[in-house]
Scaffold this active site. Structure first.
Site, PDB file in Angstrom:
ATOM      1  N   GLU A 325       0.820  -1.228   0.000  1.00 24.14           N
ATOM      2  CA  GLU A 325       0.000   0.000   0.000  1.00 24.14           C
ATOM      3  C   GLU A 325       0.841   1.261   0.000  1.00 24.14           C
ATOM      4  O   GLU A 325       0.365   2.322  -0.369  1.00 24.14           O
ATOM      5  CB  GLU A 325      -1.006   0.020   1.155  1.00 24.14           C
ATOM      6  N   ASP A 368      19.358  18.109 -30.889  1.00 22.86           N
ATOM      7  CA  ASP A 368      19.500  18.853 -32.131  1.00 22.86           C
ATOM      8  C   ASP A 368      20.799  19.627 -31.996  1.00 22.86           C
ATOM      9  O   ASP A 368      21.396  19.688 -30.928  1.00 22.86           O
ATOM     10  CB  ASP A 368      18.233  19.649 -32.450  1.00 22.86           C
ATOM     11  N   ASP A 629      15.466  22.742 -28.887  1.00 25.78           N
ATOM     12  CA  ASP A 629      15.047  24.074 -28.479  1.00 25.78           C
ATOM     13  C   ASP A 629      14.171  24.768 -29.509  1.00 25.78           C
ATOM     14  O   ASP A 629      13.708  25.869 -29.289  1.00 25.78           O
ATOM     15  CB  ASP A 629      16.279  24.938 -28.207  1.00 25.78           C
ATOM     16  N   ASN A 699       5.497 -13.880   3.043  1.00 25.93           N
ATOM     17  CA  ASN A 699       4.597 -13.947   4.190  1.00 25.93           C
ATOM     18  C   ASN A 699       3.272 -14.587   3.847  1.00 25.93           C
ATOM     19  O   ASN A 699       2.737 -15.387   4.608  1.00 25.93           O
ATOM     20  CB  ASN A 699       4.305 -12.544   4.716  1.00 25.93           C
ATOM     21  N   ASP A 728       5.419  -1.362   6.553  1.00 28.39           N
ATOM     22  CA  ASP A 728       5.145  -0.256   5.629  1.00 28.39           C
ATOM     23  C   ASP A 728       5.861   1.007   6.047  1.00 28.39           C
ATOM     24  O   ASP A 728       6.456   1.703   5.231  1.00 28.39           O
ATOM     25  CB  ASP A 728       3.643   0.036   5.574  1.00 28.39           C
TER      26      ASP A 728
HETATM   27  N1  ATP Z   1      16.037  31.788 -41.701  1.00 28.43           N
HETATM   28  C1  ATP Z   1      16.354  30.888 -42.617  1.00 28.43           C
HETATM   29  N2  ATP Z   1      16.232  31.185 -43.912  1.00 28.43           N
HETATM   30  C2  ATP Z   1      16.539  30.276 -44.836  1.00 28.43           C
HETATM   31  N3  ATP Z   1      16.964  29.053 -44.586  1.00 28.43           N
HETATM   32  C3  ATP Z   1      17.113  28.671 -43.319  1.00 28.43           C
HETATM   33  C4  ATP Z   1      16.808  29.566 -42.263  1.00 28.43           C
HETATM   34  N4  ATP Z   1      17.046  28.928 -41.101  1.00 28.43           N
HETATM   35  C5  ATP Z   1      17.466  27.686 -41.425  1.00 28.43           C
HETATM   36  N5  ATP Z   1      17.525  27.524 -42.766  1.00 28.43           N
HETATM   37  C6  ATP Z   1      17.916  26.298 -43.482  1.00 28.43           C
HETATM   38  O1  ATP Z   1      17.160  25.192 -43.041  1.00 28.43           O
HETATM   39  C7  ATP Z   1      17.998  24.188 -42.507  1.00 28.43           C
HETATM   40  C8  ATP Z   1      17.308  23.500 -41.366  1.00 28.43           C
HETATM   41  O2  ATP Z   1      17.091  24.418 -40.345  1.00 28.43           O
HETATM   42  P1  ATP Z   1      16.339  24.012 -39.046  1.00 28.43           P
HETATM   43  O3  ATP Z   1      16.295  25.194 -38.177  1.00 28.43           O
HETATM   44  O4  ATP Z   1      15.104  23.301 -39.413  1.00 28.43           O
HETATM   45  O5  ATP Z   1      17.369  22.943 -38.502  1.00 28.43           O
HETATM   46  P2  ATP Z   1      17.506  22.258 -37.093  1.00 28.43           P
HETATM   47  O6  ATP Z   1      17.022  20.875 -37.179  1.00 28.43           O
HETATM   48  O7  ATP Z   1      17.013  23.143 -36.031  1.00 28.43           O
HETATM   49  O8  ATP Z   1      19.037  22.145 -37.078  1.00 28.43           O
HETATM   50  P3  ATP Z   1      19.985  22.383 -35.936  1.00 28.43           P
HETATM   51  O9  ATP Z   1      20.339  21.055 -35.464  1.00 28.43           O
HETATM   52  O10 ATP Z   1      21.094  23.068 -36.647  1.00 28.43           O
HETATM   53  O11 ATP Z   1      19.294  23.237 -34.933  1.00 28.43           O
HETATM   54  C9  ATP Z   1      19.251  24.905 -42.118  1.00 28.43           C
HETATM   55  O12 ATP Z   1      20.358  24.057 -42.132  1.00 28.43           O
HETATM   56  C10 ATP Z   1      19.350  25.965 -43.207  1.00 28.43           C
HETATM   57  O13 ATP Z   1      19.916  25.421 -44.362  1.00 28.43           O
HETATM   58 MG    MG Z   2      17.320  23.845 -34.118  1.00 19.71          MG
END
Ligand code: ATP
Ligand code: MG
Length: 888
Positions: A325, A368, A629, A699, A728
């Protein structure tokens, strides 16, 4: 009350005064649906928002904008929630049965057990809540709201000001701005939007984001006829997340009027994690046993001795003895205590307590790249044309694109790449371009486009497209060989650790009124912008620390494979073969699981790829964490056993995470601490479960066997309950213990099958010790032909308490002591509790409480024999512990 569902009969009032909540909702639904402007009027608002004074009035009237599921629970509610636990429910049933047969002693003991368990549990949760409250304010979510300050006449006629307000302050009629990464703060109606895409997975289960746009003529063909609220493109619901684009919207419902409230799902509602499943599984097996025990005992007694309901109190007591419990209490206390310590010492917030266990069990952490491993403060290192020659014009095009995509957004979201480009570009030239339209960045397209009037040429517009290399090149008019050459050039830059953006343009006649992603084609390639993003100071140490703790790390990034691999090498971590997400698409489920288990970097991931990889890892049996993030990390944060978000993550990522690192910026070492805390908590829970369950099982087996063989009950119901109560109470010590250091070195795994095998083995051993005592008591003390039941009861009570103390020490502290013999002689909470249990076992029968409990003093000789039994038991137990340890 639900927005936008079916006709409500009344037409919206078009008056400028505020309508009643009923018609407030009609403003967005109803048979004859109003236009955006009519909706605004019906809400007593306007395009410039509410005045501060009016907003204040409405706040008093409608209350704070907090869905009921997220309101802090009051004491009574918490207590009542505790009653819903399966063990507590079964105990209550047993209590009622006892009361029905007027076995008041048993009923009272059971009630006390239930009350204490609920109180302790609620207390633990409240303490953890308090410890985290301060930090929670630190990461509280806000919304951007247009409000008009009052002018001198107090009429609120001044120009509107966009203000950041805590989400709970929103009222119906407020005009809010939405941007990528925001959580939709209330149920809203979109009045303006550009590229707005919203993820409504919390409601529809659909993880792909849907487009949202204003519909001014409600029955225009673009609006699905007769569809439900979620098909209305102009409604967004509280708790959904904006994944791309932005817009302006008016709040139509807040607090308990929202869809979220009606759906009764917290934003954080999600599939049960590995821990919940385990506890649930084990609990139900035990509950079944508990419910089976009383009928079995009754039937056995009826068959063998022709006894009827008079054995019921004993049967109930045995069932209670089998119940762990205190399980909910120990689990909650271990987790809540861990969460409080983590909040206090390492500034991490645990949103969902079971996530702490999952942290301890986590063996794969996906990250990421940007903002976690790198600083996310990129600097432009130059811009080159297709031949690799320095070309400032490429940077200038990129800057015009960045400037106008930000300027034309309703709520510009700071984007580090765009900021870096703007910082490096010549600002004077930017504003000379005349803007036409913008298609904001989205992580699936990986492109951002701005449309401007072509400088110096009338009648044409220029589309400036910038984005990832692959996405831009595939939309350029280029011979294949040239495209390959450019890809190779980009790869070589990426291998140097640079982040790259490609820039391309195309001219179009001015006649076109609106632009969509379909216009991003037939482009002319302009060149690359090269950016540098340094790795964070703490990342290398944190990765090393994770490896030492037995957690393997995988980087899931949207970036170029070369850039990702180089960042890993800079952090002293060999990436091996880098997978690109595209290759995953072609794989079957089984191959996918194998591929992602092997790879440590997966590049060019879309948000859905990240979630797919995490799910595949979970299916392959890993307890998987995800740290991210960005708005593109949301699906993966949700798919993981435990989602972790840093403090500066976008609001949706923070809200979607189970654990928020609220400490110093980008300090990844906090994850190590969080893992340690998780392992402590789950190590203690595991030890508790093993000790309690094996002891209880032993038990019960012994008691049932003896019950069948003896002409009288082996123990009185009250004695069973008192012994159970003492045991307990002693078990609570597990919540405060320091587990063995080996627990911290590896992910703690606890699965139902191993647990059940363990408790069966040790339970049977325990029962053997009990039965040996039984023999002893029958032969030596009780004697052939003897009739002193009290001596038998007392003898067995004492033996039970002593064996339980022994189990606590040997199954737990003993293992720890064995690990660092001689160094750690302190008893620890569990040791002390066991000692106390033993003392009570020996002294209680001799104390003034003895006789009322039906106990008496034992002959001296018995103690000597008992010591012999215990010594044998200890030897057997230690041998079995050793064998188990070798197997692990
Ligand atoms: N403001 C922007 N304008 C144009 N292209 C962009 C912009 N920001 C990101 N990209 C392109 O899109 C791709 C993917 O970006 P994204 O932010 O989706 O990646 P992510 O998964 O967050 O990568 P990371 O691991 O670097 O954070 C980038 O590598 C870049 O080539
Ligand atoms: Mg990112």
């Amino acid at each position: 009350m639900v927005v936008g569902q079916g006709p409500r009969g009344t037409t919206a009032s078009a008056s400028t005064t505020e309508a009643e909540p009923g018609s407030r909702l009609t403003a967005v639904s109803g048979a004859a649906e109003p236009t955006a402007l009519q909706a605004l009027r019906a809400l007593g608002s306007g395009p410039r928002g509410l005045s501060e004074q009016e907003a204040e009035r409405r706040l008093t009237r409608y209350g704070e904008n907090v869905p009921p599921s997220l309101r802090p629970l009051s004491w009574p509610r918490r207590l009542v929630r505790g009653l819903k636990d399966p063990f507590t429910a079964v105990l209550l049933v047993l209590g009622l049965v006892s009361a029905a047969v007027a076995s008041w002693g048993t009923a009272v003991v059971i009630t006390v057990l239930v009350a204490v368990s609920c109180l302790l549990r609620a207390g633990g949760e409240m303490r953890a809540d308090r410890a985290m409250a301060g930090l929670r304010d630190l990461v509280a979510t806000t919304a951007t709201v247009l409000r008009r300050p009052e002018d001198e006449s107090g009429a609120g006629g001044a120009a509107p000001v966009a203000r950041e307000l805590p989400v709970d302050q929103l009222v119906p009629g407020d005009v809010v701005q939405l941007g990528a990464g925001d959580l939709v703060p209330a149920d809203v109606r979109v009045m303006r939007g550009s590229g707005l895409r919203v993820r409504e997975a919390a409601f529809t289960g659909e993880s792909v984001a849907v487009k949202k746009y204003p519909v001014d003529a409600p029955h225009s063909p673009s609006q699905p006829e007769g569809a439900g609220a979620f098909d209305r493109p102009y409604l967004c619901f509280q708790g959904s997340s904006v994944v791309a684009g932005g817009g302006t919207a008016v709040v139509v419902a807040t607090g308990s009027d929202t869809r979220l409230a009606a759906a009764h799902t917290g934003i954080s509602a999600r599939a049960a994690g590995s821990f919940d499943r385990l506890v649930h599984g084990v609990s139900w097996i035990l509950v079944r046993f508990m419910l089976l025990t009383p009928p079995l005992v009754l039937m056995a007694n009826a068959a063998l001795r022709g006894q009827g309901l008079e054995t019921l109190p004993f049967a109930v007591a045995v069932a209670v003895a089998l119940t762990p419990e205190m399980l909910p209490v120990v689990v909650t206390t271990c987790l809540a205590r861990g969460a409080s310590l983590l909040a206090r010492d390492h500034r991490a917030i645990v949103r969902r307590l079971p996530a702490l266990h999952d942290l301890g069990a986590m063996d794969v952490l996906c990250l990421d790249k940007t903002g976690t491993l790198t600083q996310d403060r990129p600097l432009v290192g130059g811009s080159v044309d297709g031949m690799g020659r320095e070309d400032p014009e490429v940077l200038q095009w990129a800057a015009v694109n960045a400037w106008w995509t930000l300027q034309l957004a309703d709520l510009p979201v700071p984007d580090p790449l765009d900021e870096a480009i703007l910082a490096a570009a010549d600002e004077g030239e930017l504003v000379t371009c005349e803007p036409v339209a913008a298609l904001p960045f989205d992580p699936v397209r990986r492109l951002a486009t701005a449309v401007v009037r072509t400088p110096g040429r009338l009648g044409t517009n220029t589309l400036i497209v910038k984005g990832s290399i692959e996405a831009v090149l595939e939309r350029c008019v280029l011979p294949d060989a040239e495209r390959q050459r450019l890809n190779a050039r980009a790869a070589s830059h990426a291998a140097d650790g640079l982040r790259l953006l490609a820039v391309a343009t195309v001219e179009r006649p001015t006649g076109q009124r609106s632009y969509t992603p379909a216009d991003e084609r037939g482009l002319t390639f302009r060149g690359f912008v090269l950016l540098r993003d340094a790795v964070t100071d703490s990342a290398a140490a944190a990765l090393c620390d994770l490896a030492e703790r037995g957690v393997s790390v995988k980087v899931l990034t949207g970036d170029h494979p070369g850039t990702a691999a180089r960042a890993c090498r800079d952090l002293g971590f060999e990436p091996g073969e880098v997978l690109t997400a595209e290759r995953l698409d072609a794989l079957s489920e089984a191959d996918l699981a194998a591929a992602v288990s092997r790879a440590s970097v997966i590049a060019r991931c879309t948000p859905e790829h990240k979630a797919r990889v995490v799910s595949a890892l979970r299916r392959a049996g890993h307890t998987t964490g995800f740290l991210g993030d960005g708005v593109n990390d949301l699906p993966a944060l949700r798919a993981a056993d435990v989602g972790i978000g840093p403090r500066d993550a976008v609001p949706v990522a923070r809200e979607g995470a189970d654990v928020v690192l609220a400490g110093r910026e980008k300090d990844l070492t906090a994850i190590g601490h969080a893992i340690t805390t998780g392992r402590y908590a789950s190590g203690n829970i595991a030890a508790y479960l093993r000790v309690t369950l094996s002891s209880n099982l032993g038990n019960v087996i012994a008691m049932l066997t003896a019950g069948v063989l003896l002409p009288f009950l082996p123990m009185l119901p009250t004695q069973v309950l008192v012994q159970n109560l003492c045991f307990d109470a002693a078990q609570l010590a597990f919540a405060y213990d320091r587990p063995r250091p080996t627990v911290l070195r590896r992910p703690t795994t606890l699965n139902a099958r191993d647990l059940l095998t363990f408790i069966t083995r040790f339970g049977v051993l325990n029962a053997l010790a009990d039965l040996a005592t039984f023999g002893l008591l029958t032969l030596a003390v009780y004697g052939p032909g003897g009739d002193d039941e009290a001596v038998f009861h007392t003898g067995w009570f004492t033996e039970n308490m002593l064996t339980q103390a022994l189990v606590m020490v040997l199954l737990h502290t003993g293992r720890r002591a064995a690990e660092h013999r001689g160094r750690n002689r302190a008893l620890g909470p569990v040791g002390w509790a066991a000692a106390l249990l033993a003392v009570i076992g020996v002294l209680l029968p001799l104390s003034p409480f003895g006789p009322p409990l039906g106990m008496t003093s034992l002959p001296q000789a018995y103690y000597a024999q008992l010591i012999a039994v215990l010594a044998l038991y200890a030897v057997a137990l230690t041998a079995l512990v050793r064998r188990e340890a070798e197997h692990v």
